[in-house]
Design an enzyme around this catalytic site. Structure first.
Site, PDB file in Angstrom:
ATOM      1  N   LYS A  13      26.928  64.803  45.836  1.00 55.73           N
ATOM      2  CA  LYS A  13      26.320  66.075  45.805  1.00 55.73           C
ATOM      3  C   LYS A  13      27.184  66.636  44.694  1.00 55.73           C
ATOM      4  CE  LYS A  13      27.338  67.410  49.678  1.00 55.73           C
ATOM      5  NZ  LYS A  13      28.174  66.453  50.308  1.00 55.73           N
ATOM      6  N   ARG A  88      25.990  75.275  55.432  1.00 57.88           N
ATOM      7  CA  ARG A  88      26.270  74.052  55.964  1.00 57.88           C
ATOM      8  C   ARG A  88      25.706  74.013  57.774  1.00 57.88           C
ATOM      9  NH1 ARG A  88      30.185  71.562  52.681  1.00 57.88           N
ATOM     10  NH2 ARG A  88      30.859  69.570  53.336  1.00 57.88           N
ATOM     11  N   ARG A 127      37.043  57.264  46.163  1.00 57.04           N
ATOM     12  CA  ARG A 127      36.913  58.575  45.364  1.00 57.04           C
ATOM     13  C   ARG A 127      38.172  59.035  44.742  1.00 57.04           C
ATOM     14  NH1 ARG A 127      33.765  63.427  47.412  1.00 57.04           N
ATOM     15  NH2 ARG A 127      34.646  62.997  49.361  1.00 57.04           N
ATOM     16  N   ARG A 161      41.676  62.817  48.298  1.00 59.72           N
ATOM     17  CA  ARG A 161      41.565  64.031  49.032  1.00 59.72           C
ATOM     18  C   ARG A 161      42.191  63.578  50.547  1.00 59.72           C
ATOM     19  NH1 ARG A 161      35.822  66.396  48.323  1.00 59.72           N
ATOM     20  NH2 ARG A 161      35.838  66.603  50.725  1.00 59.72           N
ATOM     21  N   ARG A 172      33.705  64.114  59.800  1.00 60.63           N
ATOM     22  CA  ARG A 172      32.974  64.855  58.753  1.00 60.63           C
ATOM     23  C   ARG A 172      31.274  64.477  59.100  1.00 60.63           C
ATOM     24  NH1 ARG A 172      35.895  63.634  53.578  1.00 60.63           N
ATOM     25  NH2 ARG A 172      34.184  64.562  52.536  1.00 60.63           N
TER      26      ARG A 172
HETATM   27  P1  AP5 Z   1      30.693  63.035  45.160  1.00 56.82           P
HETATM   28  O1  AP5 Z   1      30.193  63.657  44.433  1.00 56.82           O
HETATM   29  O2  AP5 Z   1      32.302  63.553  45.382  1.00 56.82           O
HETATM   30  O3  AP5 Z   1      30.286  63.273  46.869  1.00 56.82           O
HETATM   31  P2  AP5 Z   1      29.820  64.471  47.588  1.00 56.82           P
HETATM   32  O4  AP5 Z   1      28.545  64.568  48.210  1.00 56.82           O
HETATM   33  O5  AP5 Z   1      30.317  65.767  46.751  1.00 56.82           O
HETATM   34  O6  AP5 Z   1      30.892  64.481  48.672  1.00 56.82           O
HETATM   35  P3  AP5 Z   1      31.980  65.370  49.419  1.00 56.82           P
HETATM   36  O7  AP5 Z   1      32.916  64.423  50.243  1.00 56.82           O
HETATM   37  O8  AP5 Z   1      32.844  66.168  48.463  1.00 56.82           O
HETATM   38  O9  AP5 Z   1      31.089  66.404  50.220  1.00 56.82           O
HETATM   39  P4  AP5 Z   1      31.455  66.956  51.415  1.00 56.82           P
HETATM   40  O10 AP5 Z   1      30.239  67.896  51.793  1.00 56.82           O
HETATM   41  O11 AP5 Z   1      32.006  66.330  52.639  1.00 56.82           O
HETATM   42  O12 AP5 Z   1      32.950  67.997  50.917  1.00 56.82           O
HETATM   43  P5  AP5 Z   1      33.120  69.542  50.483  1.00 56.82           P
HETATM   44  O13 AP5 Z   1      33.932  69.448  49.547  1.00 56.82           O
HETATM   45  O14 AP5 Z   1      31.600  70.362  50.273  1.00 56.82           O
HETATM   46  O15 AP5 Z   1      30.833  61.411  45.259  1.00 56.82           O
HETATM   47  C1  AP5 Z   1      31.545  60.594  46.137  1.00 56.82           C
HETATM   48  C2  AP5 Z   1      32.040  59.549  45.402  1.00 56.82           C
HETATM   49  O16 AP5 Z   1      30.933  58.724  45.126  1.00 56.82           O
HETATM   50  C3  AP5 Z   1      32.898  59.654  44.178  1.00 56.82           C
HETATM   51  O17 AP5 Z   1      34.202  58.807  43.932  1.00 56.82           O
HETATM   52  C4  AP5 Z   1      31.665  59.649  42.998  1.00 56.82           C
HETATM   53  O18 AP5 Z   1      32.430  59.043  41.625  1.00 56.82           O
HETATM   54  C5  AP5 Z   1      31.150  58.414  43.598  1.00 56.82           C
HETATM   55  N1  AP5 Z   1      29.497  58.384  43.409  1.00 56.82           N
HETATM   56  C6  AP5 Z   1      28.725  59.536  43.293  1.00 56.82           C
HETATM   57  N2  AP5 Z   1      27.297  59.165  42.942  1.00 56.82           N
HETATM   58  C7  AP5 Z   1      27.471  57.853  42.805  1.00 56.82           C
HETATM   59  C8  AP5 Z   1      26.390  56.833  42.561  1.00 56.82           C
HETATM   60  N3  AP5 Z   1      25.229  57.159  42.337  1.00 56.82           N
HETATM   61  N4  AP5 Z   1      26.816  55.328  42.615  1.00 56.82           N
HETATM   62  C9  AP5 Z   1      28.060  55.122  42.943  1.00 56.82           C
HETATM   63  N5  AP5 Z   1      29.170  55.972  43.029  1.00 56.82           N
HETATM   64  C10 AP5 Z   1      28.672  57.331  43.076  1.00 56.82           C
HETATM   65  O19 AP5 Z   1      33.584  69.870  51.900  1.00 56.82           O
HETATM   66  C11 AP5 Z   1      34.719  69.634  52.351  1.00 56.82           C
HETATM   67  C12 AP5 Z   1      35.385  70.408  53.619  1.00 56.82           C
HETATM   68  O20 AP5 Z   1      35.332  71.791  53.338  1.00 56.82           O
HETATM   69  C13 AP5 Z   1      34.352  70.566  54.755  1.00 56.82           C
HETATM   70  O21 AP5 Z   1      34.541  69.286  55.451  1.00 56.82           O
HETATM   71  C14 AP5 Z   1      34.783  71.564  55.339  1.00 56.82           C
HETATM   72  O22 AP5 Z   1      35.922  71.540  56.208  1.00 56.82           O
HETATM   73  C15 AP5 Z   1      34.756  72.695  54.105  1.00 56.82           C
HETATM   74  N6  AP5 Z   1      33.586  73.236  53.877  1.00 56.82           N
HETATM   75  C16 AP5 Z   1      32.969  73.189  52.725  1.00 56.82           C
HETATM   76  N7  AP5 Z   1      32.047  73.967  52.719  1.00 56.82           N
HETATM   77  C17 AP5 Z   1      31.848  74.573  53.658  1.00 56.82           C
HETATM   78  C18 AP5 Z   1      30.865  75.321  54.430  1.00 56.82           C
HETATM   79  N8  AP5 Z   1      29.771  75.890  53.884  1.00 56.82           N
HETATM   80  N9  AP5 Z   1      31.030  75.853  55.698  1.00 56.82           N
HETATM   81  C19 AP5 Z   1      32.086  75.309  56.508  1.00 56.82           C
HETATM   82  N10 AP5 Z   1      33.147  74.666  55.640  1.00 56.82           N
HETATM   83  C20 AP5 Z   1      32.835  74.076  54.584  1.00 56.82           C
END
Ligand code: AP5
Length: 214
Positions: A13, A88, A127, A161, A172
């Site tokens: 994402k 979310r 990552r 991370r 997660r």
């Molecule tokens: P990346 O782009 O980093 O993936 P992502 O989908 O953004 O993954 P996240 O782990 O950041 O999502 P998440 O939703 O768990 O975390 P968030 O920060 O929102 O890609 C991943 C890896 O793959 C990278 O190394 C990249 O290079 C590689 N890659 C990408 N595309 C590729 C491809 N096509 N081919 C090969 N490799 C590829 O949330 C973290 C925490 O914050 C949550 O657990 C929660 O505690 C809190 N939080 C955030 N938002 C909320 C909310 N709205 N409500 C409550 N808690 C929240």
């Protein structure tokens, strides 16, 4: 355009949001990045969020919705935005609908990134993100930086991370299936969901996403 990006942890994402936001000239708003910025700045909000994030749980809605709303009300977001990681759960989706309705606005699309669970686990395990800015994302195999451990964009240190440990990732994913996936049906009911495969090269996924949004 006002777009919500949804998909499991590690789906890509954040990676896609950076390209899509640039192509569409709208800001990329990631609640995960906002929380991580607050944690590194040592704010109260960051302190409140950290224990939930480290456990792989959602940060409570009382904290999250206000933070997301404040960011969406900034001047750069008046013409649209790309939301990554928000909403979310269904109550956040309802709060977002109410927020937009009060301004006479609606969402244009919900882009759902589909990736098999084994691929998600590989993406998360490799990552690395930048200490200066967690939107600078790399992967040790799929998109390695030119110099190991150094961010290509700003020269910052790259690190893994805290919530990318195997146990927290399992939690997660469980939270994604039980709390976040229901928003896909919620938005399907509004005719907003476009689902694409997020497998393949990053550029291929971006092209697929742009085509789906048009
Ligand atoms: P990346 O782009 O980093 O993936 P992502 O989908 O953004 O993954 P996240 O782990 O950041 O999502 P998440 O939703 O768990 O975390 P968030 O920060 O929102 O890609 C991943 C890896 O793959 C990278 O190394 C990249 O290079 C590689 N890659 C990408 N595309 C590729 C491809 N096509 N081919 C090969 N490799 C590829 O949330 C973290 C925490 O914050 C949550 O657990 C929660 O505690 C809190 N939080 C955030 N938002 C909320 C909310 N709205 N409500 C409550 N808690 C929240």
């Amino acid at each position: 355009m006002r777009i919500v990006l949804v998909g499991p942890p590690g789906a890509g994402k954040g990676t896609q949001a950076a390209y899509l936001a640039e192509n569409l000239s709208i800001p990329h708003i990631s609640t995960g990045d906002l929380f991580r910025a607050n944690i590194s700045q040592g704010t109260d909000l960051g302190r409140q969020a950290k224990s939930y994030m480290d456990a792989g749980e959602l940060v409570p809605d009382e904290v999250t919705i206000g933070m997301a709303k404040d960011r969406m009300e900034r001047p750069d977001a008046t013409g649209g935005f790309l939301l990554d990681g928000f909403p979310r759960n269904v109550s956040q989706a309802e709060a977002l609908d109410a927020m937009l309705k009060s301004e006479g606005m609606t969402l244009d699309a919900v882009l759902d990134l589909e990736v098999p669970e084994d691929e998600v686990v590989k993406r998360i395990a490799g990552r690395r993100i930048c200490r200066n800015d967690s939107s600078h994302v790399f992967h040790v195999t799929y998109s390695p930086p030119a110099q190991e451990g150094v961010c290509d964009v700003c020269g910052g240190d790259l690190y893994q991370r805290d919530d990318d440990s195997e146990t927290t990732v399992r939690k997660r994913l469980e939270v994604y299936h039980t709390q976040t996936e229901p928003i896909i049906d919620y938005y399907r009911g509004q005719g907003l969901v476009v689902t694409i495969s997020a497998l393949g090269k990053v550029t291929e996924v971006t092209q697929r996403a742009m085509a789906a949004l048009q």
